[in-house]
Design an enzyme around this catalytic site. Structure first.
Site, PDB file in Angstrom:
ATOM      1  CG  ASP A   3      -0.379  -0.142   2.508  1.00  0.00           C
ATOM      2  OD1 ASP A   3       0.862  -0.225   2.594  1.00  0.00           O
ATOM      3  OD2 ASP A   3      -1.128  -0.156   3.510  1.00  0.00           O
ATOM      4  CB  SER A   4       4.592   1.696  -0.034  1.00  0.00           C
ATOM      5  OG  SER A   4       4.835   0.523  -0.795  1.00  0.00           O
ATOM      6  CD  GLU A  49       7.724  -0.298   7.790  1.00  0.00           C
ATOM      7  OE1 GLU A  49       6.775  -0.998   7.392  1.00  0.00           O
ATOM      8  OE2 GLU A  49       7.952   0.851   7.368  1.00  0.00           O
TER       9      GLU A  49
HETATM   10  O1  KIV Z   1       3.540  -1.164   1.677  1.00  0.00           O
HETATM   11  C1  KIV Z   1       4.727  -1.514   1.747  1.00  0.00           C
HETATM   12  O2  KIV Z   1       5.570  -1.165   0.905  1.00  0.00           O
HETATM   13  C2  KIV Z   1       5.138  -2.334   2.879  1.00  0.00           C
HETATM   14  C3  KIV Z   1       6.590  -2.606   3.041  1.00  0.00           C
HETATM   15  C4  KIV Z   1       7.243  -1.399   3.587  1.00  0.00           C
HETATM   16  C5  KIV Z   1       6.846  -3.785   3.861  1.00  0.00           C
HETATM   17  O3  KIV Z   1       4.328  -2.746   3.631  1.00  0.00           O
END
Ligand code: KIV
Length: 277
Positions: A53-54, A195
């Site tokens: 979701d990044s 994280e």
């Molecule tokens: O959404 C994302 O990119 C993540 C990673 C940082 C693990 O959850």
């Protein structure tokens, strides 16, 4: 898992990740949000592609992961799955369940996890949280949908934390995190992302679990590592956290290429006769 992937044989499964932990083989995971990148990353041998979701930050330009919707996640995930299918079909594809798609009730979480799995045939979903979501994780895994957990810094809770600083530095939070990891394993999670937590705690969690841990800013003792693809490619000039290793400077490469193109167009150097019909 799609049939064409199965036929290709080497597709990374939850069982394979477990074996990798047991054999001491490190797991590589990167985020991917589109077809072209997924093809490249599958070709490069990345074990797991996370449709994170990044995407809300690096793809859409939001300041947090909260605004992205389930429809937008499915759009990205479909493209990534297509990319993996177009190459070796080896990489496992995990899709983040976005903020508020699994928190309201177990039933809604299950419906949304099912929607994600049905609409693009990914391998698994990822949820943020520990004991609070344990029943939901159990409910989703009980119907056969693999769940990856996510502990430590959970970006969907950023307004609660108030900052992106390292989590679980104090003993009480560290103890809670270790307990949460065990609860997620019990609930049926097949792996857990850790994280931005101290390396020593990540090592302790990794040792305490039979399922793999995948670290981001959590030290080398984790069973695997994950980073955001845009960060390792140096696409964002302003973002240089300590846990990112930048393997390329695509920001500069792309800017230079675009500048040359603009110059060529302005001078009338593009297209040439050979580039015309
Ligand atoms: O959404 C994302 O990119 C993540 C990673 C940082 C693990 O959850």
């Amino acid at each position: 898992m799609n049939k064409s992937i199965q036929q290709k044989g080497a597709h990374v499964t939850t069982r394979r990740l477990l074996d990798m932990k047991q054999n001491g083989e490190k797991i590589s995971m990167l985020t991917a949000y589109d077809y072209t990148m997924a093809r490249i990353l599958d070709r490069a041998g990345v074990d797991v592609l996370l449709v994170g979701d990044s995407a809300s930050n690096v793809f859409s330009g939001h300041s947090t992961t909260l605004p992205i919707t389930i429809e937008e996640m499915i759009y990205h995930a479909k493209a990534v799955v297509r990319g993996v299918h177009a190459e070796s079909g080896r990489a496992m594809v995990v899709t983040d369940m976005p903020f508020m798609s699994y928190q309201l009730s177990g039933e809604e979480a299950l419906r949304n996890a099912g929607k994600i799995m049905k609409e693009h045939e990914c391998d698994a979903v990822k949820l943020e949280g520990g004991r609070v979501i344990a029943d939901t994780v159990k409910r989703i895994t009980d119907v056969g949908i693999p769940v990856m957990g996510h502990l430590g810094l959970m970006p969907q809770s950023i307004y609660k934390y108030g900052s992106y600083r390292v989590r679980a530095q104090e003993e009480r939070e560290a103890e809670q995190l270790l307990e949460d990891a065990k609860i997620l394993e019990q609930a049926g999670a097949f792996a857990i992302v850790l994280e931005k937590i101290p390396s020593a705690l990540a090592a302790q969690v990794t040792k305490s679990l039979t399922i793999p841990t995948i670290g981001i800013g959590a030290g080398v003792a984790c069973d695997g590592q994950v980073l955001v693809i845009n960060d390792i490619l140096g696409l964002n000039r302003e973002f240089h956290p300590r846990f990112v290793r930048q393997y390329a400077d695509l920001n500069t490469v792309i800017e230079q290429a675009a500048k040359q193109y603009v110059g060529d167009v302005r001078k009338g150097d593009f297209p040439s006769v050979d580039e015309s019909y």
